[in-house]
Structures are given as C-alpha cells and as structure tokens.
Write a protein that holds these residues in place. Sequence first.
Motif, PDB file in Angstrom:
ATOM      1  N   ARG A  52       0.710  -1.606  -0.078  1.00 38.42           N
ATOM      2  CA  ARG A  52       0.026   0.100  -0.177  1.00 38.42           C
ATOM      3  C   ARG A  52       0.823   1.480  -0.223  1.00 38.42           C
ATOM      4  O   ARG A  52       0.719   2.217  -0.248  1.00 38.42           O
ATOM      5  N   VAL A  53       1.886   0.768   0.257  1.00 30.47           N
ATOM      6  CA  VAL A  53       2.975   2.011   0.095  1.00 30.47           C
ATOM      7  C   VAL A  53       3.461   2.286  -1.132  1.00 30.47           C
ATOM      8  O   VAL A  53       3.472   1.043  -1.895  1.00 30.47           O
ATOM      9  N   GLU A  54       3.133   3.485  -2.034  1.00 26.12           N
ATOM     10  CA  GLU A  54       3.307   3.378  -3.201  1.00 26.12           C
ATOM     11  C   GLU A  54       4.518   3.018  -4.063  1.00 26.12           C
ATOM     12  O   GLU A  54       5.104   2.238  -5.321  1.00 26.12           O
ATOM     13  N   ALA A  55       5.637   3.904  -3.519  1.00 27.88           N
ATOM     14  CA  ALA A  55       7.214   3.135  -3.827  1.00 27.88           C
ATOM     15  C   ALA A  55       7.447   2.383  -3.682  1.00 27.88           C
ATOM     16  O   ALA A  55       8.165   1.208  -4.401  1.00 27.88           O
ATOM     17  N   TRP A  56       6.422   0.981  -2.817  1.00 23.87           N
ATOM     18  CA  TRP A  56       7.138  -0.222  -2.211  1.00 23.87           C
ATOM     19  C   TRP A  56       5.944  -0.759  -3.019  1.00 23.87           C
ATOM     20  O   TRP A  56       5.474  -2.310  -2.625  1.00 23.87           O
ATOM     21  N   LYS A  57       5.260  -0.662  -4.637  1.00 28.00           N
ATOM     22  CA  LYS A  57       4.106  -1.495  -4.170  1.00 28.00           C
ATOM     23  C   LYS A  57       4.110  -2.763  -4.994  1.00 28.00           C
ATOM     24  O   LYS A  57       3.533  -3.870  -4.638  1.00 28.00           O
ATOM     25  N   TYR A  58       5.327  -2.878  -5.435  1.00 28.88           N
ATOM     26  CA  TYR A  58       5.273  -4.508  -5.653  1.00 28.88           C
ATOM     27  C   TYR A  58       6.768  -5.148  -5.255  1.00 28.88           C
ATOM     28  O   TYR A  58       6.919  -6.160  -5.567  1.00 28.88           O
ATOM     29  N   THR A  59       6.843  -4.703  -3.968  1.00 25.22           N
ATOM     30  CA  THR A  59       8.032  -5.360  -3.194  1.00 25.22           C
ATOM     31  C   THR A  59       7.758  -4.668  -1.999  1.00 25.22           C
ATOM     32  O   THR A  59       8.096  -3.933  -1.680  1.00 25.22           O
ATOM     33  N   ASP A  60       6.876  -5.993  -1.448  1.00 23.15           N
ATOM     34  CA  ASP A  60       6.383  -6.290  -0.205  1.00 23.15           C
ATOM     35  C   ASP A  60       7.707  -7.325   0.855  1.00 23.15           C
ATOM     36  O   ASP A  60       7.387  -7.364   1.186  1.00 23.15           O
ATOM     37  N   LEU A  61       7.820  -5.949   1.416  1.00 23.71           N
ATOM     38  CA  LEU A  61       9.290  -6.124   2.297  1.00 23.71           C
ATOM     39  C   LEU A  61       8.546  -6.460   3.715  1.00 23.71           C
ATOM     40  O   LEU A  61       8.823  -7.858   4.455  1.00 23.71           O
ATOM     41  N   ARG A  62       6.947  -6.481   3.987  1.00 25.94           N
ATOM     42  CA  ARG A  62       6.608  -6.848   5.634  1.00 25.94           C
ATOM     43  C   ARG A  62       5.757  -7.747   5.173  1.00 25.94           C
ATOM     44  O   ARG A  62       6.511  -8.547   5.522  1.00 25.94           O
ATOM     45  N   ALA A  63       5.674  -7.963   3.757  1.00 18.08           N
ATOM     46  CA  ALA A  63       5.112  -9.827   4.015  1.00 18.08           C
ATOM     47  C   ALA A  63       6.291 -10.879   3.434  1.00 18.08           C
ATOM     48  O   ALA A  63       5.766 -12.194   3.930  1.00 18.08           O
ATOM     49  N   ASN A  64       7.216 -10.817   2.702  1.00 18.72           N
ATOM     50  CA  ASN A  64       8.448 -11.110   2.322  1.00 18.72           C
ATOM     51  C   ASN A  64       9.278 -11.650   3.028  1.00 18.72           C
ATOM     52  O   ASN A  64      10.389 -12.796   3.862  1.00 18.72           O
ATOM     53  N   VAL A  65       9.330 -10.116   4.571  1.00 21.18           N
ATOM     54  CA  VAL A  65      10.895 -10.051   4.765  1.00 21.18           C
ATOM     55  C   VAL A  65       9.866 -11.330   6.387  1.00 21.18           C
ATOM     56  O   VAL A  65       9.897 -10.078   7.287  1.00 21.18           O
ATOM     57  N   ARG A  66      10.578 -12.065   6.607  1.00 12.83           N
ATOM     58  CA  ARG A  66       9.679 -13.111   8.365  1.00 12.83           C
ATOM     59  C   ARG A  66       9.816 -12.725   9.540  1.00 12.83           C
ATOM     60  O   ARG A  66      10.058 -12.680  10.222  1.00 12.83           O
ATOM     61  N   ALA A  67      11.906 -12.698   9.239  1.00  4.57           N
ATOM     62  CA  ALA A  67      12.761 -12.590  10.044  1.00  4.57           C
ATOM     63  C   ALA A  67      13.491 -11.529   9.433  1.00  4.57           C
ATOM     64  O   ALA A  67      13.812 -11.921   8.830  1.00  4.57           O
ATOM     65  N   ILE A  68      14.095 -10.648  10.734  1.00  6.88           N
ATOM     66  CA  ILE A  68      15.664 -10.503  10.734  1.00  6.88           C
ATOM     67  C   ILE A  68      16.737 -11.320  11.323  1.00  6.88           C
ATOM     68  O   ILE A  68      16.746 -11.901  12.178  1.00  6.88           O
ATOM     69  N   ALA A  69      17.620 -12.104  10.102  1.00  5.53           N
ATOM     70  CA  ALA A  69      18.915 -12.725  10.613  1.00  5.53           C
ATOM     71  C   ALA A  69      19.385 -11.818  12.037  1.00  5.53           C
ATOM     72  O   ALA A  69      20.307 -10.868  11.662  1.00  5.53           O
ATOM     73  N   PRO A  70      20.668 -11.825  12.712  1.00  6.92           N
ATOM     74  CA  PRO A  70      20.848 -11.337  13.715  1.00  6.92           C
ATOM     75  C   PRO A  70      21.850 -11.090  13.377  1.00  6.92           C
ATOM     76  O   PRO A  70      22.962 -11.440  11.749  1.00  6.92           O
ATOM     77  N   ALA A  71      22.948  -9.433  14.076  1.00  8.94           N
ATOM     78  CA  ALA A  71      23.907  -9.083  13.208  1.00  8.94           C
ATOM     79  C   ALA A  71      25.390  -9.911  13.236  1.00  8.94           C
ATOM     80  O   ALA A  71      25.799 -10.635  13.853  1.00  8.94           O
ATOM     81  N   ALA A  72      25.583  -9.440  12.037  1.00 11.16           N
ATOM     82  CA  ALA A  72      26.620 -10.533  11.431  1.00 11.16           C
ATOM     83  C   ALA A  72      28.267 -10.236  12.611  1.00 11.16           C
ATOM     84  O   ALA A  72      29.235  -9.168  12.710  1.00 11.16           O
ATOM     85  N   PRO A  73      29.019 -11.751  12.575  1.00 10.15           N
ATOM     86  CA  PRO A  73      29.936 -11.221  13.983  1.00 10.15           C
ATOM     87  C   PRO A  73      31.183 -10.917  12.674  1.00 10.15           C
ATOM     88  O   PRO A  73      31.477 -10.622  11.271  1.00 10.15           O
ATOM     89  N   ALA A  74      32.373 -10.682  13.692  1.00 13.25           N
ATOM     90  CA  ALA A  74      33.780 -10.975  12.530  1.00 13.25           C
ATOM     91  C   ALA A  74      33.987 -12.264  11.452  1.00 13.25           C
ATOM     92  O   ALA A  74      33.587 -12.780  12.276  1.00 13.25           O
ATOM     93  N   ALA A  75      33.818 -11.333  10.266  1.00  8.77           N
ATOM     94  CA  ALA A  75      34.483 -12.678   9.584  1.00  8.77           C
ATOM     95  C   ALA A  75      35.280 -13.494  10.027  1.00  8.77           C
ATOM     96  O   ALA A  75      36.684 -13.304  10.344  1.00  8.77           O
ATOM     97  N   ASP A  76      35.593 -14.717   9.187  1.00  3.88           N
ATOM     98  CA  ASP A  76      36.955 -15.809   9.075  1.00  3.88           C
ATOM     99  C   ASP A  76      37.876 -14.924   8.411  1.00  3.88           C
ATOM    100  O   ASP A  76      37.851 -15.252   7.265  1.00  3.88           O
ATOM    101  N   ILE A  77      38.546 -13.996   8.745  1.00  6.90           N
ATOM    102  CA  ILE A  77      39.565 -13.668   7.413  1.00  6.90           C
ATOM    103  C   ILE A  77      40.353 -14.479   6.368  1.00  6.90           C
ATOM    104  O   ILE A  77      40.423 -14.243   5.642  1.00  6.90           O
ATOM    105  N   ALA A  78      40.652 -15.783   7.041  1.00  2.00           N
ATOM    106  CA  ALA A  78      41.191 -16.777   5.828  1.00  2.00           C
ATOM    107  C   ALA A  78      40.081 -17.017   4.786  1.00  2.00           C
ATOM    108  O   ALA A  78      40.842 -17.388   4.388  1.00  2.00           O
ATOM    109  N   ARG A  79      39.292 -16.944   5.225  1.00  6.19           N
ATOM    110  CA  ARG A  79      38.090 -17.609   4.394  1.00  6.19           C
ATOM    111  C   ARG A  79      38.347 -16.652   3.200  1.00  6.19           C
ATOM    112  O   ARG A  79      38.224 -17.032   2.202  1.00  6.19           O
ATOM    113  N   VAL A  80      37.824 -15.766   3.870  1.00  6.35           N
ATOM    114  CA  VAL A  80      37.537 -14.366   2.967  1.00  6.35           C
ATOM    115  C   VAL A  80      38.862 -13.721   2.163  1.00  6.35           C
ATOM    116  O   VAL A  80      38.613 -14.043   0.647  1.00  6.35           O
ATOM    117  N   GLY A  81      39.604 -14.192   2.815  1.00  7.37           N
ATOM    118  CA  GLY A  81      40.813 -13.968   1.283  1.00  7.37           C
ATOM    119  C   GLY A  81      41.386 -14.813   0.869  1.00  7.37           C
ATOM    120  O   GLY A  81      41.712 -14.762  -0.134  1.00  7.37           O
TER     121      GLY A  81
END
Length: 442
Positions: A52-81
Amino acid sequence: MVSPTPLRTPAEDTLLRRFPAEKAALPGNDTVRSLRDEAFAGFAAAGLPHRRVEAWKYTDLRANVRAIAPAAPAADIARVGALPSAVPGDNARRLVVANGRFVPELSDVAELPAGVTVGSLADALASGDPLVLGALSKVPQAEENVAVQLNAAFMTDGVVILVADGLSLDRPIEIAHIADGETAVSTHVRNVVIAGAGANLTVIETIESVFRAAHQSNIVTDIVVGDEAHVDHIRLQLEPDDALSLTAVTATIGAKARFETFNAVLGAGLARAQVFARFAGREAVGGFRGATLLSGRRHADTTLVLTHDAEACESRELYKAVIDDEAKSVFQGRINVPAHAQKTDARMMTASLLLSEGAEANAKPELEIFADDVQCGHGATCGALDDDLLFYMLARGIPKAEAEKMLILAYLGEAIDEVENEAVRETLIHRVEDWLARRVAG
C-alpha cells in the motif's frame, strides 16, 4: 480514547528491539547518534514498506521478510581472503568489506597515489569527519526511504574514498562486499566516495558470499561528483539465491560533470536496487543502466529516482531484464524536472524479455516536468523472443539452445556494451553465458 496499537510483524519487532540494544556500540559521535536516532524514528513510524506504499507496491517487504537475521560477527579472515576476485583481470585496487567491516589487512591500501585517501567509515563516524557526514544521503528522496533509514540507523562500517581535485586514477577501485558464515547474518554497510573537481575514477562494487546462506545485506554508497569530474560506478550483485539484498546508490553530480552507473542483478532471492541521483550543477551528464537475470521464483526490483536540479543537464536510462520460470522483475523509474531546470534532456527506457509463461514483469516509468524547454521521454517494452528471428536461425542449422543464447546476449548487449571497463564487460558476458547454460541444463 485509547490509541490503537499498530500491528507489528516479527521482523519489525526484532528491529525495534535491536536498535536500542545495539546503538551504544555503533560507531559515531553525538552528531552521528542524532542522525541514527532520526533515521530509526522514520522506520519506527512507518515500519517495513508494504504494497500500500506506492514506492514499494511491487516489492512488499513486510510480507516477504519474515525474520531478521542476527548482526554479523567478525568474519573469518582466512576464508574471506581465499575467495577469488569476482572480476578477474580488472587490475583494480581491491578493498574488502567482510561481514560489514572494512578489513585493511585484505585490502590494497599500500602505496596509494598522492591525493587519494582510503579509510574506514567507522573511523570517520567516530571522529565526526564533517566531509564524510556531509556526504551521507545528500539526495532528499534517499533520506525518506525506509531501507536507507535502516542503513543509517545500523551502519557499522564501510569504505571512505576521497580523490583530490584534478586527479585521474589509472586503476579502478573495487569494493568487495563479502558475507561469511554458514548461517544467515545481516549487515548494514555504508560507503562514501567523494571525487574532487576534475577528478576521474572508476568504482566497482561486488556483493558475494563465502557460503550459500540466506544472508541479509543493506548496502548504501553515497557518491559526490565534483564539478567537471568523471565517475564510473559499477555494481555486481552476486549473492546466493536465498539471500535478501537491499542496495542503494546516491549521487550528487556537479556542474559539467559526468556520472555513469551500471547495476547487474545476478543473485539473491529478493533484491531491490535503488538509485537516487541529483544533478546539482549545469551541463552535467548522467548514464543510468542495468541488467537483471532472473529464474526460479526470484524477485528483483530496480528503482530509480532522478532529479534534474540544474539547467542544461542530460541523462540516459536503460534497464533490461531477462526473466524465466516464475520469477518477477520490477522497474520503477522517475525523472523529476523542476521549473528552473530548463533545457533538460532526459530519456528513459526499460525492456523485459520473458522466457516462460510464468515469468512476470512490472514497469512503471514516470516523468514529472514543470519546465517548458525540455526534451524528455520514456518507454517500456515487454515480450518474448522473436519467433521470426528464432526460425531464421534454426533454418540455418543453429541448435535452438544456441540460437536462444545468441538472441539473449544480443538483447542484453545494448546495456552491457555501455560499461567502459573491459574486464567487467567480459565478466558480465561470462556470467550471462553461465546462467544460460544452467537454464538449458535444467
């Protein structure tokens, strides 16, 4: 009379609890904390956007985002590298942001050219750097956007790139956003790029993951293009199919400057890529382009808001999508031309290619013009592969799969060919070819 209590989704409740609990640990001085509080208040009042928000008419975040993932911890530097560059052969100066944090030890920050400064956004927020704070969301429409507000409230880190007046960089700068972890995490990254008057640089952003987890990313890049400067910005979104990807680019473009941006949506189950740009000086030129490849039940939304806020500026917009299976593509483009922006020249085009009966494309191009001496236009097309062209190729012995591949590559080529960086063009072509090969194999 008792005021009604608004219904909140579990995802909204999580965000409302997280901000008070986490904000003390987020970087920034008093000015930044006020900015965070104001941004979060905007989200708290509106909640996640819905149809019902015109700018988001075709992308309904309220309906499609059921849960929020926890904040990311520090990454594994070796894997990322160990993760190879997503754009091989680009000779870029690579800056790594892993799990929302700038990682200097994996970044090419040694022997920077004189006049180039690269640093951490967290450090700039902690010191209250006025140049960086002044660059955050200088485009009004972005400040009112809920996804950008959430980014401003929760931003942890990112990259700050400052290029001095008149400096031309011979190597691109690549910002590699990498999510690490076998379980889903969420990140809020903010980048600031400031190009001085007459500067020339290319910025490549890649967004990818070490594991195929359902990560949630919210990345905003604020770009200030000085007078007579030239900035090319390219973003390749390569996240896993279960990921949630929210990205935004804000651009403030000075007089006689040139700004080009290209966005490739090649991953994520739910993606929204936003561009908010403002021509702030006379005779500026802007190019806004993108390509989207969708299959399965993926959903991708490209939203562009462009304001010609000065005279005699020129903009060209071209976005193309290829949609298969039951996927859904959205394009929303709006060009604003206030009364003082005479001699504006703006052309916007979007095209969607449907490869199956279940594919869906939505297009909403808009012009709002108050000036009378302008040349503005927009168009939208949607259709299937041309049967006559396909028959012509089949009649000459070309297998159907190869004929379709050639036609799709030619269709996307109009947008991809505008990318100046050769390595990025080659990478895009290879990614399209891989996608088409998987389509045939499936």
